[in-house]
Design a protein around this motif. Sequence first.
Motif, PDB file in Angstrom:
ATOM      1  N   ASN A  37      35.597  20.330 -16.287  1.00  0.00           N
ATOM      2  CA  ASN A  37      36.346  21.098 -17.276  1.00  0.00           C
ATOM      3  C   ASN A  37      36.834  20.180 -18.399  1.00  0.00           C
ATOM      4  O   ASN A  37      37.620  19.251 -18.140  1.00  0.00           O
ATOM      5  CB  ASN A  37      37.541  21.772 -16.596  1.00  0.00           C
ATOM      6  N   PRO A  38      36.407  20.412 -19.640  1.00  0.00           N
ATOM      7  CA  PRO A  38      36.837  19.527 -20.727  1.00  0.00           C
ATOM      8  C   PRO A  38      38.291  19.706 -21.125  1.00  0.00           C
ATOM      9  O   PRO A  38      38.847  18.847 -21.818  1.00  0.00           O
ATOM     10  CB  PRO A  38      35.903  19.913 -21.877  1.00  0.00           C
ATOM     11  N   GLN A  88      37.798  24.042  -2.756  1.00  0.00           N
ATOM     12  CA  GLN A  88      38.427  24.853  -1.728  1.00  0.00           C
ATOM     13  C   GLN A  88      38.308  26.347  -2.042  1.00  0.00           C
ATOM     14  O   GLN A  88      38.844  27.186  -1.311  1.00  0.00           O
ATOM     15  CB  GLN A  88      39.905  24.477  -1.569  1.00  0.00           C
ATOM     16  N   GLY A  89      37.639  26.674  -3.138  1.00  0.00           N
ATOM     17  CA  GLY A  89      37.448  28.068  -3.511  1.00  0.00           C
ATOM     18  C   GLY A  89      38.568  28.635  -4.343  1.00  0.00           C
ATOM     19  O   GLY A  89      38.680  29.858  -4.485  1.00  0.00           O
ATOM     20  N   GLY A  90      39.390  27.755  -4.941  1.00  0.00           N
ATOM     21  CA  GLY A  90      40.478  28.212  -5.790  1.00  0.00           C
ATOM     22  C   GLY A  90      39.968  28.817  -7.087  1.00  0.00           C
ATOM     23  O   GLY A  90      38.861  28.526  -7.548  1.00  0.00           O
ATOM     24  N   ALA A  91      40.799  29.664  -7.694  1.00  0.00           N
ATOM     25  CA  ALA A  91      40.416  30.319  -8.944  1.00  0.00           C
ATOM     26  C   ALA A  91      40.315  29.308 -10.077  1.00  0.00           C
ATOM     27  O   ALA A  91      41.022  28.290 -10.095  1.00  0.00           O
ATOM     28  CB  ALA A  91      41.444  31.392  -9.294  1.00  0.00           C
ATOM     29  N   ALA A 108      39.970  21.063 -12.546  1.00  0.00           N
ATOM     30  CA  ALA A 108      39.112  19.917 -12.851  1.00  0.00           C
ATOM     31  C   ALA A 108      37.649  20.321 -12.940  1.00  0.00           C
ATOM     32  O   ALA A 108      36.875  19.744 -13.712  1.00  0.00           O
ATOM     33  CB  ALA A 108      39.292  18.828 -11.800  1.00  0.00           C
ATOM     34  N   GLU A 109      37.256  21.316 -12.144  1.00  0.00           N
ATOM     35  CA  GLU A 109      35.871  21.758 -12.092  1.00  0.00           C
ATOM     36  C   GLU A 109      35.735  23.181 -12.631  1.00  0.00           C
ATOM     37  O   GLU A 109      36.682  23.977 -12.562  1.00  0.00           O
ATOM     38  CB  GLU A 109      35.344  21.733 -10.651  1.00  0.00           C
ATOM     39  N   MET A 110      34.557  23.482 -13.146  1.00  0.00           N
ATOM     40  CA  MET A 110      34.154  24.849 -13.470  1.00  0.00           C
ATOM     41  C   MET A 110      32.902  25.120 -12.647  1.00  0.00           C
ATOM     42  O   MET A 110      31.814  24.643 -12.977  1.00  0.00           O
ATOM     43  CB  MET A 110      33.869  24.998 -14.965  1.00  0.00           C
ATOM     44  N   ILE A 111      33.069  25.832 -11.546  1.00  0.00           N
ATOM     45  CA  ILE A 111      31.980  26.076 -10.598  1.00  0.00           C
ATOM     46  C   ILE A 111      31.464  27.482 -10.786  1.00  0.00           C
ATOM     47  O   ILE A 111      32.235  28.452 -10.680  1.00  0.00           O
ATOM     48  CB  ILE A 111      32.462  25.860  -9.154  1.00  0.00           C
TER      49      ILE A 111
END
Length: 250
Positions: A144-145, A232-235, A241-244
Amino acid sequence: MHKSTVNALYTDPRLIAVYDVLNAGEADHLFYAERIGPESRAVVDIGCGTGVLALRLAQLGHSVTAIDPAPAMLDLARARSGAGQVCWRSGTATDLPPDTRFNIALMTGHAFQCLLTDEAVLQTLLAVRRRLRPGGVMMFESRNPVGAPWQRWTPEYSRRMVELADGEQLAVWHVLQDFDGALLSFDTHYHFQRADVRLHSQSVLRFMTHAAIAEQLRLAGFVRVDWYGDWQGGALTPASAEMIAIARCD
């Protein structure tokens, strides 16, 4: 001794030999394996690297094709125990045979950020979309930038010591070279201390916004995308930090 090479971490045997140690951790692999589920699926691992995830999925009973553009990475993958369970291919998503069909496509290890232009992103997504069966899913992640993670890619913040299996101490750190708002150029330095061998690898990554990735997925024909912000499957939130992305086709 010092040597600098563009993307040496994918080509230099000394760096490939320590790739798994430097990228230890399986939270992402467990996340993707859980979402694939226990039922046997046809899976393609795009940018498979040294093959750790591909082999994990094959051992779970999935039919796995793994593809990577770096021959030296594939050499290590093919030498692993059980490697015969996976169909290994050299290239990118566009090099997959046009008649192959998969239930799941994966692009992990932030490999998505190696696609440096909108054209490269769309070509990859279209190549995947055409090879997915009805209801198929593509899964990938991008940093995530919003949190500007590159600000910590400095020697002061990023330096770490890793002990290798032979007792060698390896120091690793990043040095930011340039950032234009999307493309980040940086060097990763490696110092094998006992041997006093110094290497560094030049890299470029692209930091796309959430909106930009979502638009490329729409253009490629993905009809629904579920987003997560951590392993962990968080929103997904602005602070994630991540965009999954879990992108589905019809």
